[in-house]
Scaffold this motif. Structure first.
Motif, mmCIF file in Angstrom:
data_model
loop_
_atom_site.group_PDB
_atom_site.id
_atom_site.type_symbol
_atom_site.label_atom_id
_atom_site.label_comp_id
_atom_site.label_asym_id
_atom_site.label_seq_id
_atom_site.Cartn_x
_atom_site.Cartn_y
_atom_site.Cartn_z
ATOM 1 N N GLY A 1 68.492 57.580 59.255
ATOM 2 C CA GLY A 1 67.552 56.478 59.452
ATOM 3 C C GLY A 1 68.151 55.427 60.360
ATOM 4 N N HIS A 2 69.135 54.691 59.829
ATOM 5 C CA HIS A 2 69.792 53.662 60.627
ATOM 6 C C HIS A 2 71.111 53.262 59.983
ATOM 7 N N ILE A 3 71.890 52.525 60.742
ATOM 8 C CA ILE A 3 73.128 51.931 60.254
ATOM 9 C C ILE A 3 72.880 50.432 60.187
ATOM 10 N N GLY A 4 73.098 49.831 59.025
ATOM 11 C CA GLY A 4 72.887 48.396 58.848
ATOM 12 C C GLY A 4 74.170 47.619 59.051
ATOM 13 N N ILE B 1 79.921 47.792 58.961
ATOM 14 C CA ILE B 1 78.769 48.516 58.445
ATOM 15 C C ILE B 1 78.487 48.043 57.030
ATOM 16 N N ASP B 2 77.258 47.624 56.798
ATOM 17 C CA ASP B 2 76.810 47.171 55.488
ATOM 18 C C ASP B 2 76.230 48.338 54.686
ATOM 19 N N HIS B 3 75.464 49.188 55.361
ATOM 20 C CA HIS B 3 74.883 50.337 54.690
ATOM 21 C C HIS B 3 74.505 51.407 55.712
ATOM 22 N N TYR B 4 74.360 52.628 55.212
ATOM 23 C CA TYR B 4 73.894 53.751 56.007
ATOM 24 C C TYR B 4 72.569 54.183 55.396
ATOM 25 N N ALA B 5 71.534 54.305 56.212
ATOM 26 C CA ALA B 5 70.204 54.601 55.688
ATOM 27 C C ALA B 5 69.723 55.982 56.102
ATOM 28 N N PHE B 6 68.995 56.588 55.182
ATOM 29 C CA PHE B 6 68.340 57.870 55.413
ATOM 30 C C PHE B 6 66.836 57.664 55.311
ATOM 31 N N PHE C 1 65.508 51.559 48.663
ATOM 32 C CA PHE C 1 66.453 51.268 47.595
ATOM 33 C C PHE C 1 67.815 51.764 48.054
ATOM 34 N N LYS C 2 68.854 51.284 47.398
ATOM 35 C CA LYS C 2 70.217 51.674 47.751
ATOM 36 C C LYS C 2 70.942 52.191 46.511
ATOM 37 N N GLU D 1 77.269 51.631 50.300
ATOM 38 C CA GLU D 1 75.854 51.659 49.979
ATOM 39 C C GLU D 1 75.104 52.611 50.892
ATOM 40 N N MET D 2 74.339 53.499 50.268
ATOM 41 C CA MET D 2 73.480 54.441 50.970
ATOM 42 C C MET D 2 72.047 54.033 50.667
#
Length: 130
Positions: A8-11, A71-76, A114-115, A123-124
């Motif tokens: 998805g994205h990298i926060g 990086i704060d979170h990695y999103a799918f 959600f994470k 955090e994913m």
């Protein structure tokens, strides 16, 4: 099942979103694909470079300098956020958000996400664009 999801994205959290986003565009060649504010005023800019999407956001309170730009979170991507959330709860994964959250001002119809935390705390995020 949450395996093998599309990226998805990298926060990335920042204390100077304008300067950092400009650098990503000018130096790395990213293109701004979304510029949003949450209902409570947090600024977020989404940028893309080929397959990589970065969500850069600036919280209201300054973040510690050691964490800024990291990086704060990695999103799918999620196609069914409720089913993904139910699966993670059933598996006993540690949910780090207040359940499924939403931001109605992102993209055309908002997002729900959600994470969960990895064993060492990364955090994913699972995010469904509505």
């Amino acid at each position: 099942m949450i395996k093998n999801r599309k990226h998805g994205h990298i926060g990335i959290a920042t204390n100077n979103i304008d300067a950092d986003a400009k650098w990503y565009v000018d130096v790395l060649g990213f293109e701004v694909i979304g510029d949003f504010h949450t209902p409570d005023g947090v600024h977020a800019i989404f940028m893309k470079n080929q397959d990589v999407i970065v969500e850069m956001f600036q919280p209201h309170e300054p973040i510690p300098e050691a964490a800024a730009g990291k990086i704060d979170h990695y999103a799918f991507d999620s196609q069914d956020i409720e089913a993904d959330y139910k699966f993670c709860v059933e598996q006993g994964y540690r949910i780090t958000t207040d359940g499924i959250e939403g931001i109605p001002t992102f993209w055309k119809n908002g997002v729900k996400y959600f994470k969960i935390a990895s064993p060492t705390g990364e955090e994913m995020e699972f995010c469904q664009v509505l």
